[in-house]
Design a protein around this motif. Sequence first.
Motif, PDB file in Angstrom:
ATOM      1  N   UNK A   1      14.589   9.199  -6.240  1.00  0.00           N
ATOM      2  CA  UNK A   1      14.922   8.685  -4.914  1.00  0.00           C
ATOM      3  C   UNK A   1      13.769   7.908  -4.305  1.00  0.00           C
ATOM      4  N   UNK A   2      12.558   8.419  -4.458  1.00  0.00           N
ATOM      5  CA  UNK A   2      11.376   7.703  -3.963  1.00  0.00           C
ATOM      6  C   UNK A   2      11.268   6.327  -4.607  1.00  0.00           C
ATOM      7  N   UNK A   3      11.427   6.298  -5.932  1.00  0.00           N
ATOM      8  CA  UNK A   3      11.333   5.026  -6.649  1.00  0.00           C
ATOM      9  C   UNK A   3      12.404   4.043  -6.164  1.00  0.00           C
ATOM     10  N   UNK A   4      13.605   4.577  -5.904  1.00  0.00           N
ATOM     11  CA  UNK A   4      14.698   3.716  -5.441  1.00  0.00           C
ATOM     12  C   UNK A   4      14.429   3.187  -4.043  1.00  0.00           C
ATOM     13  N   UNK A   5      13.908   4.047  -3.160  1.00  0.00           N
ATOM     14  CA  UNK A   5      13.577   3.622  -1.799  1.00  0.00           C
ATOM     15  C   UNK A   5      12.541   2.508  -1.826  1.00  0.00           C
ATOM     16  N   UNK A   6      11.516   2.686  -2.663  1.00  0.00           N
ATOM     17  CA  UNK A   6      10.469   1.662  -2.774  1.00  0.00           C
ATOM     18  C   UNK A   6      11.051   0.351  -3.277  1.00  0.00           C
TER      19      UNK A   6
ATOM     20  N   UNK B   1       0.828  -1.212   0.000  1.00  0.00           N
ATOM     21  CA  UNK B   1       0.000   0.000   0.000  1.00  0.00           C
ATOM     22  C   UNK B   1       0.862   1.261   0.000  1.00  0.00           C
ATOM     23  N   UNK B   2       1.837   1.304   0.912  1.00  0.00           N
ATOM     24  CA  UNK B   2       2.708   2.477   1.001  1.00  0.00           C
ATOM     25  C   UNK B   2       3.535   2.638  -0.274  1.00  0.00           C
ATOM     26  N   UNK B   3       4.020   1.531  -0.814  1.00  0.00           N
ATOM     27  CA  UNK B   3       4.824   1.586  -2.042  1.00  0.00           C
ATOM     28  C   UNK B   3       4.026   2.175  -3.188  1.00  0.00           C
ATOM     29  N   UNK B   4       2.767   1.788  -3.281  1.00  0.00           N
ATOM     30  CA  UNK B   4       1.909   2.294  -4.352  1.00  0.00           C
ATOM     31  C   UNK B   4       1.745   3.807  -4.256  1.00  0.00           C
TER      32      UNK B   4
END
Length: 915
Positions: free
Chosen positions: A906-911, A839-842
Amino acid sequence: MSTALDRQIRPIYDALDTQSNKSAVLACNKVLKKQPNNVLVKALKALALVRLQKVEESLLLADEVLAKKPTDDGVLTAMMHVLRGLGRHSDIVAMFETAYKQHPQNEDLGTQTFFANVRVGNWKAAQQVATKMHKQFQDDRYLYWSIFSAVLQANDMATPEALRPVLLKLALRLISSGNTPSYFNPDRFYVHLLILRELEMYDDAATLLNHEIGQKICETSLVCDEIRRDIMKLKGACKQEGEQAKVKILEKKDRNWLEFLSLLDATFWDIASTSEPASEDVKAAVTEEIAKTRKVFSEAATVDGLKDRSGLLALLELEKRTKSHGLWTDACEIRMMAENYFSQFGDKACCYEDLLPYLAFEGEELEQWTSFLNSRKSFDTPDTLQRSINVYKLLRYNLTSAELTPELELARAQEYIKVYLDGLKFGVNLPDTELQPADDFAILVGHAYVSLWKLTGEESHLQSAAATLEYASARSKQSYRIRLLLIRIYHLLGAPALALDHYRLMNVKQVQTDTLSHLILSRAAMWSLAPLGDITYMSECMEASQIYMSNSTETAEFIARAFSTERYSQIIDFIEFEDRLDNSLQRDLMKVEHVRMRVAHEPLNAELVDMELIELKFIFDRIHHDNRDFEVIPNYQPRCQPSFNEQTLPLKPPGAGWLSAYLKVYIRAFQELPLRERLVKKRQEEIDDLSEDEKLFYEYTLALSEWVGPYHDYVRPPPSALLAEAAKSNDLKPGHPLKSMAAAANGSATNGHSKKDEEPPAVKESPELIPKFFDDMKSRFDAVISGTALPSELLHIVATTQEAYLLFALETVRFKPNSIIKQYKFGQLAQSFKDLRVKASSILNEMSTVLAKLGEEVATPDGRKAFVQASSSIQDSSGFDHDFVLGVAKKTTDARKQTYEGIAKGLAKVVKNHS
């Protein structure tokens, strides 16, 4: 030392002196092959290894040398530097004490032992050593070392309250029984007065001060005069001080502002010293004193003319206090005095700040004051330019709310631009190292456009401010005040890279990093591209932290030197300085920011989690000093508006409450520690310091820790083992990262987890607050995107959501291995984690997509064109042509694009890393 040995050792010293540390090690090895037991060479080799950061090797050599109990001066000196570099200050003390015991008649060893104790703040031992030396060598200097060590021990917070007066009385007895009276030396006299003040023996202190020698000392020593004033005030001799001040002002032409304040305090003493309403007789007596004081100040002002401002400022302060006590007779007196002051000193840069406390005019007084100022505008010479700058500042200060309309503010901004450009002619031939005389007009332009932005909410006014200030900064490269405004504006515009550039161009050094680094590092995680691998802001945190690492060593050396030269009045200031830096609020705010960025940058594992949380635990109980300087930011906004600093803060500045809240967030994994109750207790101070998004985040972290805590406690290593290893690592290598540890106490653990005898806790569903947090942040994000909010607000939402996701990953990192899930039967728990992670990743991926799109849109030709069009109001003036504004637009939009795209990636990499 033999000639042959000296010839062998000389190359080692030469290499160390030239910082050729590798050569020094090689030279040491060469000597040690022939003389393996040479203690001096081992000490020198250890010093070279310390400088080469080879800590383990230097530790072994240092222990070897210490075991020999050296007494040779060369060995002791080298080992002092070695142990200081290793942070083993207590070993330095032990080394010198051991050497001194072996040679009790060696005065130099005694001195070094005393200084070693001074450097670590061991005042009790220092006092004992100094007392022993005084008995042995009969030098009064050692007596005063003993006396002042006792005073410092009494002032130490660790000293029991009941022992403090005993120590002070001991110090007084020693100083009274000395062979030489204290007044033979100003600093010794200062110590004597200090002790009497602390013991509240004001009459005895007054006797010393009234002595002819005491009076002469106070006339020549500022520190003695300062403590004299304090004692007389505590004694209640305010009127006596006033009479002395009157003599100094009139007869001795003393223009120390403290003398004027003493006379002012004495004038109003009968009213100010009591909380009871003053009788008519008292008011009449005070009114008579006011007339006498006014005459004194007027005479001083007449005598000084244009040479000194003190007399006129004192008259203004006198009238202000007269009004505050209800004794005012002439309503226009302050205005007339302000006009007189401006007429004489309006061409001084300090004029605006001098007059500011006295200018709260209203009605007719304000109209007359405004009319007076308007008649003083002139731009013929540099002096009249400075006068005009003060005119515009003072006019702006008294603007009313009715005069702060968008139309009027825009007209003022354009007028400020015009006079700024006209004033540049006075600085045409100045070198780059000089400030332009017209800089303050550019700062006024920035203030006017920020005011326009607050009135209208239109970002275009911030863009105009940025363009104007960039132009001014290019022509006055050393103007840090212009750069301060640009730092704030670029943060609001979502261009943190440009803000950091201007901060670095200010060349902030040493202790300034403690007072000014907040400008760029407050909530730095919001601007950081650490998830993408850009560690610029992390590096800035580390660089700004250097002052704290060097503080203890350097300040301790200053204290030792002050003792050596008997500058006792400086020692207390050094100690306070050291304490303020060691317990700096900004220091620990930066530490938290570094952790927030580090967990976004590095792979999460149990070791990183444990070690960072232990380090944060060590600062949890500090009592902090807030040394941050907010006053350094220029403020020329009207008094009816918030200051420029308050207007341009992207968020409320983090304080002690914010620090406490975030420390609890990141320490909560250690719930079995003695901190447990305090970690779950919310304080209003913490809540008040948080933004609305951070309040949601804080509640989320509480719910997450409460849910995961029982499982976390069940599988992790015992907290006692973690803290024991942390303490051990700190003792060995202060200032270095904490080392890893053996994970389990019984030695049967796998991957740091020991088998438990009791059953694992029952698996529960996640609290509703956890998934709801991510939904709420998505709603906030969508609302901001569709509105007119600034980039700083948008990025704060994104950073908070990302941090919540990272904290979730951090709290659940122990449960990732399949072996743990099977061993503890946590399959259902793992599924709950997976559902929340999905859910959070989405949501984070959606935010990433939107930010990437914004990045593409902002740095296009159309985006730059919009910036230029928005700044059309400044392009009518010569100098601010289309090409210049376009250059600023390109720089700003490119920086914003870099931020949007970098955070999106960065967000995409963290996910991806934690999915």
